[in-house]
Design a protein around this motif. Structure first.
Motif, PDB file in Angstrom:
ATOM      1  N   LEU A  30       0.815  -1.212   0.000  1.00  0.00           N
ATOM      2  CA  LEU A  30       0.000   0.000   0.000  1.00  0.00           C
ATOM      3  C   LEU A  30       0.848   1.261   0.000  1.00  0.00           C
ATOM      4  CD1 LEU A  30      -2.920  -0.897   2.431  1.00  0.00           C
ATOM      5  CD2 LEU A  30      -2.744  -1.252  -0.046  1.00  0.00           C
ATOM      6  N   GLY A  31       1.953   1.229   0.701  1.00  0.00           N
ATOM      7  CA  GLY A  31       2.837   2.390   0.730  1.00  0.00           C
ATOM      8  C   GLY A  31       3.996   2.127   1.655  1.00  0.00           C
ATOM      9  N   ASN A  32       4.944   3.039   1.657  1.00  0.00           N
ATOM     10  CA  ASN A  32       6.118   2.863   2.501  1.00  0.00           C
ATOM     11  C   ASN A  32       5.870   3.462   3.887  1.00  0.00           C
ATOM     12  OD1 ASN A  32       8.892   2.205   3.091  1.00  0.00           O
ATOM     13  ND2 ASN A  32       9.243   4.416   3.072  1.00  0.00           N
ATOM     14  N   GLU A  33       5.698   2.587   4.867  1.00  0.00           N
ATOM     15  CA  GLU A  33       5.536   3.025   6.265  1.00  0.00           C
ATOM     16  C   GLU A  33       4.467   4.113   6.368  1.00  0.00           C
ATOM     17  OE1 GLU A  33       9.403   4.060   7.789  1.00  0.00           O
ATOM     18  OE2 GLU A  33      10.037   1.965   7.881  1.00  0.00           O
ATOM     19  N   VAL A  34       3.267   3.764   5.900  1.00  0.00           N
ATOM     20  CA  VAL A  34       2.197   4.762   5.871  1.00  0.00           C
ATOM     21  C   VAL A  34       1.874   5.296   7.260  1.00  0.00           C
ATOM     22  CG1 VAL A  34       1.172   3.919   3.734  1.00  0.00           C
ATOM     23  CG2 VAL A  34       0.434   2.933   5.917  1.00  0.00           C
ATOM     24  N   ASN A  35       2.188   4.534   8.308  1.00  0.00           N
ATOM     25  CA  ASN A  35       1.903   5.035   9.657  1.00  0.00           C
ATOM     26  C   ASN A  35       2.822   6.185  10.051  1.00  0.00           C
ATOM     27  OD1 ASN A  35       3.876   2.938   9.685  1.00  0.00           O
ATOM     28  ND2 ASN A  35       3.540   2.538  11.852  1.00  0.00           N
ATOM     29  N   ASN A  36       3.895   6.437   9.296  1.00  0.00           N
ATOM     30  CA  ASN A  36       4.706   7.629   9.521  1.00  0.00           C
ATOM     31  C   ASN A  36       3.961   8.907   9.168  1.00  0.00           C
ATOM     32  OD1 ASN A  36       7.448   7.796  10.558  1.00  0.00           O
ATOM     33  ND2 ASN A  36       7.973   6.210   9.067  1.00  0.00           N
ATOM     34  N   LEU A  37       2.871   8.782   8.413  1.00  0.00           N
ATOM     35  CA  LEU A  37       2.104   9.954   7.989  1.00  0.00           C
ATOM     36  C   LEU A  37       1.119  10.422   9.058  1.00  0.00           C
ATOM     37  CD1 LEU A  37       1.555   8.836   4.313  1.00  0.00           C
ATOM     38  CD2 LEU A  37       3.229  10.463   5.177  1.00  0.00           C
ATOM     39  N   TRP A  38       1.018   9.693  10.157  1.00  0.00           N
ATOM     40  CA  TRP A  38       0.300  10.120  11.360  1.00  0.00           C
ATOM     41  C   TRP A  38       1.345  10.701  12.319  1.00  0.00           C
ATOM     42  CZ3 TRP A  38       0.981   8.574  16.454  1.00  0.00           C
ATOM     43  CH2 TRP A  38       0.011   8.986  17.354  1.00  0.00           C
ATOM     44  N   PRO A  39       1.071  11.745  13.055  1.00  0.00           N
ATOM     45  CA  PRO A  39      -0.224  12.365  13.350  1.00  0.00           C
ATOM     46  C   PRO A  39      -0.617  13.516  12.428  1.00  0.00           C
ATOM     47  CG  PRO A  39       1.418  13.179  14.874  1.00  0.00           C
ATOM     48  CD  PRO A  39       2.129  12.174  14.016  1.00  0.00           C
ATOM     49  N   ALA A  40       0.191  13.838  11.406  1.00  0.00           N
ATOM     50  CA  ALA A  40      -0.196  14.922  10.506  1.00  0.00           C
ATOM     51  C   ALA A  40      -1.514  14.629   9.795  1.00  0.00           C
ATOM     52  CB  ALA A  40       0.914  15.162   9.482  1.00  0.00           C
ATOM     53  N   ASN A  41      -1.831  13.341   9.658  1.00  0.00           N
ATOM     54  CA  ASN A  41      -3.104  12.911   9.083  1.00  0.00           C
ATOM     55  C   ASN A  41      -3.873  12.168  10.173  1.00  0.00           C
ATOM     56  OD1 ASN A  41      -3.044  13.273   5.867  1.00  0.00           O
ATOM     57  ND2 ASN A  41      -0.984  12.848   6.629  1.00  0.00           N
ATOM     58  N   ALA A  42      -4.907  12.805  10.685  1.00  0.00           N
ATOM     59  CA  ALA A  42      -5.636  12.258  11.841  1.00  0.00           C
ATOM     60  C   ALA A  42      -6.213  10.890  11.510  1.00  0.00           C
ATOM     61  CB  ALA A  42      -6.753  13.212  12.248  1.00  0.00           C
ATOM     62  N   THR A  43      -6.175  10.010  12.511  1.00  0.00           N
ATOM     63  CA  THR A  43      -6.751   8.684  12.348  1.00  0.00           C
ATOM     64  C   THR A  43      -7.010   8.085  13.721  1.00  0.00           C
ATOM     65  OG1 THR A  43      -6.525   6.566  11.163  1.00  0.00           O
ATOM     66  CG2 THR A  43      -4.555   7.421  12.261  1.00  0.00           C
ATOM     67  N   THR A  44      -7.683   6.959  13.732  1.00  0.00           N
ATOM     68  CA  THR A  44      -7.896   6.152  14.925  1.00  0.00           C
ATOM     69  C   THR A  44      -7.570   4.714  14.553  1.00  0.00           C
ATOM     70  OG1 THR A  44     -10.191   5.598  14.381  1.00  0.00           O
ATOM     71  CG2 THR A  44      -9.808   7.669  15.609  1.00  0.00           C
ATOM     72  N   PRO A  45      -7.425   3.827  15.533  1.00  0.00           N
ATOM     73  CA  PRO A  45      -7.172   2.426  15.180  1.00  0.00           C
ATOM     74  C   PRO A  45      -8.242   1.852  14.251  1.00  0.00           C
ATOM     75  CG  PRO A  45      -6.695   2.786  17.499  1.00  0.00           C
ATOM     76  CD  PRO A  45      -7.309   4.052  17.002  1.00  0.00           C
ATOM     77  N   GLU A  46      -9.488   2.190  14.479  1.00  0.00           N
ATOM     78  CA  GLU A  46     -10.568   1.649  13.650  1.00  0.00           C
ATOM     79  C   GLU A  46     -10.482   2.195  12.225  1.00  0.00           C
ATOM     80  OE1 GLU A  46     -11.212   1.288  17.784  1.00  0.00           O
ATOM     81  OE2 GLU A  46     -11.003   3.170  16.642  1.00  0.00           O
ATOM     82  N   ILE A  47     -10.228   3.489  12.098  1.00  0.00           N
ATOM     83  CA  ILE A  47     -10.102   4.095  10.772  1.00  0.00           C
ATOM     84  C   ILE A  47      -8.874   3.558  10.046  1.00  0.00           C
ATOM     85  CG2 ILE A  47      -9.582   6.264   9.590  1.00  0.00           C
ATOM     86  CD1 ILE A  47     -11.381   7.675  11.630  1.00  0.00           C
TER      87      ILE A  47
END
Length: 399
Positions: free
Chosen positions: A140-157
């Motif tokens: 899907l992408g390279n370490e997409v979780n590095n894009l948080w917290p600049a992109n708000a999310t929750t575990p469910e989202i």
């Protein structure tokens, strides 16, 4: 038992990933010749998302065609290819399209319009690369979780976002592995909104990225047992977290970063790391970060990013490259390893992500595993499955 795959994350030797702006097949050909000469069998490649989809409803065919040309060049060297979709995060820089940033202020994980745009991008790239016989996987992408917290999310989202995109990839590229890529906060950070079960349940393999600058090198130094076995530890955590004992783990990124690993220590670190993790029965493959150094004429990178390559920008093989090539020449796995003793983990990473700090580098659990690991391979087994003999047998645990 299938042989372990070995490859490299492809970082162009000239111009870094900015080279996509004026892609040269000849430059890529020289780079990939370096890698094939080591005996590697695959590369992981990174098209830059905002340069292919600069507007939510515009996907540039030229960008896709350049990617397809790179894949064809890899085929000239019998290299198979894994394609990452969202870049996303690369070497401390984030590349996001303007239709997410500026006054739009959208979260790529939570905003419905952004998710629709990403799905269109994923569909287009997946369908295009699926036509190439040497492509084997899409991440899907390279370490997409590095894009948080600049992109708000929750575990469910986070989980829903990834599950939907995995579905899109499978729909448009059904013969390819569909994968989710997360850096190790997923495993170690109690508050992180991407959970271990996301990595072990979504996609066709579990991927892990092992970097000793996460604190593990401070435990016992560049060549200490905790440092050289960290990749094996992370593979074991991933295997223990999955409910499927046959699910394999791709060590999708691992390298010898300075200053944690000094220039004189790169070769022995590489050999010790490969000897440690290479025997793990869950291991699908190892992909080194990265192929080529970063030219120091480019500014503003963290210092460790400049020297991570197997080759210099002048195409000279570095000590880690020579060690990797020597390992490949002598140690490809062809038979199942002997059963291993196990250490039971009381932290259920599937249901207790808030306890992730209890398995992080330097924790009591990690320290005990490292102590035992010095005598030979040691499995990690989740307490919930410690009495499941079929599960243990399938994982290669000594009963």
């Amino acid at each position: 038992m299938n042989p372990v795959r070995f490859g490299a994350n492809y970082v162009p030797s000239s111009g870094w990933f900015h080279s996509w702006l004026d892609f040269s097949a000849d430059a890529a050909r020289r780079d990939l010749a370096d890698l094939a000469g080591l005996g590697l069998d695959h590369v992981r490649v990174f098209p830059i998302w905002p340069w292919i989809q600069p507007n939510r409803t515009l996907i540039r065919r030229r960008g896709i065609d350049d990617l397809l040309t790179l894949i064809d060049v890899a085929a000239e060297f019998d290299l198979s290819v894994s394609v990452d979709l969202l870049q996303g995060h690369l070497s401390s820089f984030d590349f996001l399209p303007s239709w997410i940033l500026t006054h739009h202020g959208r979260s790529l994980f939570a905003d419905p319009g952004v998710r629709q745009g990403i799905a269109a991008y994923a569909a287009a790239l997946s369908a295009a690369v699926a036509e190439k016989p040497n492509v084997f996987a899409i991440t899907l992408g390279n370490e997409v979780n590095n894009l948080w917290p600049a992109n708000a999310t929750t575990p469910e989202i986070s989980r829903q976002w990834a599950a939907e995109l995995i579905g899109t990839v499978r729909e448009h590229a059904p013969r390819l592995l569909a994968l989710h890529s997360l850096y190790d906060a997923t495993w170690y950070d109690p508050g992180h909104p991407f959970h271990p079960a996301d990595n072990t349940d979504l996609g066709d393999l579990t991927t892990v990225h092992s970097w000793v600058f996460n604190g593990v090198s401070a435990v016992d130094g560049p060549l200490g047992p905790a440092t050289v076995t960290h990749a094996d530890y992370l593979v074991e955590l991933a295997a223990a977290t999955s409910t499927d004992p046959a699910r394999q783990v791709w060590l999708q990124e691992v390298g010898a970063p300075r200053p944690d690993i000094g220039a004189d220590e790169a070769a022995p670190f590489t050999r010790a790391l490969l000897e440690s993790v290479g025997a793990n029965p869950a291991l699908w493959g190892v992909t080194w970060w990265c192929s080529h150094d970063l030219d120091r004429s480019l500014a503003d990178f963290p210092d460790r990013e400049y020297d991570l390559g197997l080759f210099t920008v002048e195409h000279e093989a570095k000590p880690a490259a020579k060690e990797l090539a020597a390992y490949l020449a002598s140690a490809r796995r062809t038979a199942a390893p002997e059963p291993r003793p196990a250490l039971v983990c009381d932290v259920d990473l599937r249901t207790q992500p808030e306890r992730r700090g209890e398995v992080a580098p330097g924790s009591d659990f990690h320290s005990e595993w490292v102590r035992l690991r010095q005598a030979g391979p040691v499995a990690i087994v989740a307490a919930a499955r410690a009495a499941d003999l079929d599960h243990l047998r399938a994982r290669g645990v000594k009963l």
